[in-house]
Design a protein around this motif. Sequence first.
Motif, mmCIF file in Angstrom:
data_model
loop_
_atom_site.group_PDB
_atom_site.id
_atom_site.type_symbol
_atom_site.label_atom_id
_atom_site.label_comp_id
_atom_site.label_asym_id
_atom_site.label_seq_id
_atom_site.Cartn_x
_atom_site.Cartn_y
_atom_site.Cartn_z
ATOM 1 N N LYS A 1 -2.950 -10.109 8.945
ATOM 2 C CA LYS A 1 -3.778 -9.384 9.712
ATOM 3 C C LYS A 1 -3.161 -8.239 10.419
ATOM 4 C CE LYS A 1 -7.217 -10.286 13.410
ATOM 5 N NZ LYS A 1 -7.538 -11.360 14.380
ATOM 6 N N ALA A 2 -3.670 -6.998 10.167
ATOM 7 C CA ALA A 2 -3.035 -5.682 10.647
ATOM 8 C C ALA A 2 -1.475 -5.424 9.982
ATOM 9 C CB ALA A 2 -3.086 -5.650 12.277
ATOM 10 N N GLY A 3 -1.388 -5.959 8.867
ATOM 11 C CA GLY A 3 0.028 -5.929 8.276
ATOM 12 C C GLY A 3 1.296 -6.531 9.014
ATOM 13 N N LYS B 1 2.236 -9.880 8.686
ATOM 14 C CA LYS B 1 3.212 -10.766 7.645
ATOM 15 C C LYS B 1 3.906 -9.980 7.057
ATOM 16 C CE LYS B 1 4.358 -14.729 6.214
ATOM 17 N NZ LYS B 1 4.909 -15.651 7.151
ATOM 18 N N ILE B 2 3.631 -8.560 6.366
ATOM 19 C CA ILE B 2 4.703 -8.164 5.501
ATOM 20 C C ILE B 2 5.455 -7.165 6.411
ATOM 21 C CG2 ILE B 2 3.245 -5.807 5.432
ATOM 22 C CD1 ILE B 2 3.823 -5.613 2.448
ATOM 23 N N ARG B 3 5.027 -6.889 7.731
ATOM 24 C CA ARG B 3 6.159 -6.316 8.671
ATOM 25 C C ARG B 3 7.354 -7.240 8.870
ATOM 26 N NH1 ARG B 3 2.956 -5.677 12.890
ATOM 27 N NH2 ARG B 3 1.665 -4.268 11.667
ATOM 28 N N CYS C 1 -2.732 -11.013 -1.991
ATOM 29 C CA CYS C 1 -2.300 -9.956 -1.419
ATOM 30 C C CYS C 1 -2.593 -9.779 0.068
ATOM 31 C CB CYS C 1 -2.506 -8.640 -2.107
ATOM 32 S SG CYS C 1 -1.601 -8.558 -3.807
ATOM 33 N N ARG D 1 9.643 -7.613 6.120
ATOM 34 C CA ARG D 1 10.438 -6.524 5.954
ATOM 35 C C ARG D 1 11.541 -6.718 7.196
ATOM 36 N NH1 ARG D 1 5.476 -2.496 5.953
ATOM 37 N NH2 ARG D 1 5.253 -2.214 3.882
ATOM 38 N N SER E 1 -2.209 -0.258 -3.438
ATOM 39 C CA SER E 1 -3.478 -0.524 -2.881
ATOM 40 C C SER E 1 -4.395 -0.623 -4.080
ATOM 41 C CB SER E 1 -4.031 0.784 -2.415
ATOM 42 O OG SER E 1 -3.729 1.843 -3.014
ATOM 43 N N ILE F 1 -0.104 -9.411 3.060
ATOM 44 C CA ILE F 1 -0.048 -8.128 4.096
ATOM 45 C C ILE F 1 0.001 -8.735 5.455
ATOM 46 C CG2 ILE F 1 -1.301 -6.201 4.734
ATOM 47 C CD1 ILE F 1 -1.974 -5.789 1.681
ATOM 48 N N GLN G 1 6.347 -2.960 -0.584
ATOM 49 C CA GLN G 1 5.269 -2.093 -0.791
ATOM 50 C C GLN G 1 4.196 -2.876 -1.599
ATOM 51 O OE1 GLN G 1 5.632 1.285 0.237
ATOM 52 N NE2 GLN G 1 3.363 1.734 -0.120
#
Length: 207
Positions: free
Chosen positions: A121-123, A125-127, A115, A130, A141, A119, A138
């Motif tokens: 570094k500092a989100g 990849k997931i950003r 996971c 999206r 956690s 996600i 999502q």
Amino acid sequence: MASPDGASGVGGSPEETELSITLTLRMLMHGKVMAGSSKGETVKRIREQSSARITISEGSCPERITTITGSTDAVFRAVSMIAFKLEEDLGTGVDGVSAGRAPVTLRLVIPASQCGSLIGKAGAKIREIRESTGAQVQVASDLLPNSTERAVTVSGVPDTIIQCVRQICAVILESPPKGATIPYHPGLSLGTILLSANQVRGHSISD
């Protein structure tokens, strides 16, 4: 269940090599979604048309683990069919109306050790996932009970979900899980046990 390309893997292009990779994807779903109107008709049809191997965990609890295994191409075909089946069950897309379609939600079950890569570094990849797919993603956690896995929820119309799952799988394939994975098994709640006991006592059998 040979690959539809039937490639031997000798001198194949990167695309052909990717198709030859065996991918396993686990999803948390309501059992009735995959059952269909008659004894597993839906899952049988998806197996035949996608060439993926699909298994559904046993148990009386409403949620089951659906495991899809096969070439990346076969797995994505199966995910596509499941997403469109969910949309159909929601009663959307009727009369050819595509505007205002209700979002479909898939819950992937992924080892927690992967996971972090998802996600980024500092989100970051997931950003990126999206923004490039238009799907909502999502990562839970908390770990799923008695396991080392987390739920990753993907929401959107089927086309965006499929693109999103492709990108998630690309990350997973590049970042194998670290250490041993304890898989999540949906458990029976006390309410389900009591309901089952009452049904047996009253010998009422549905279906």
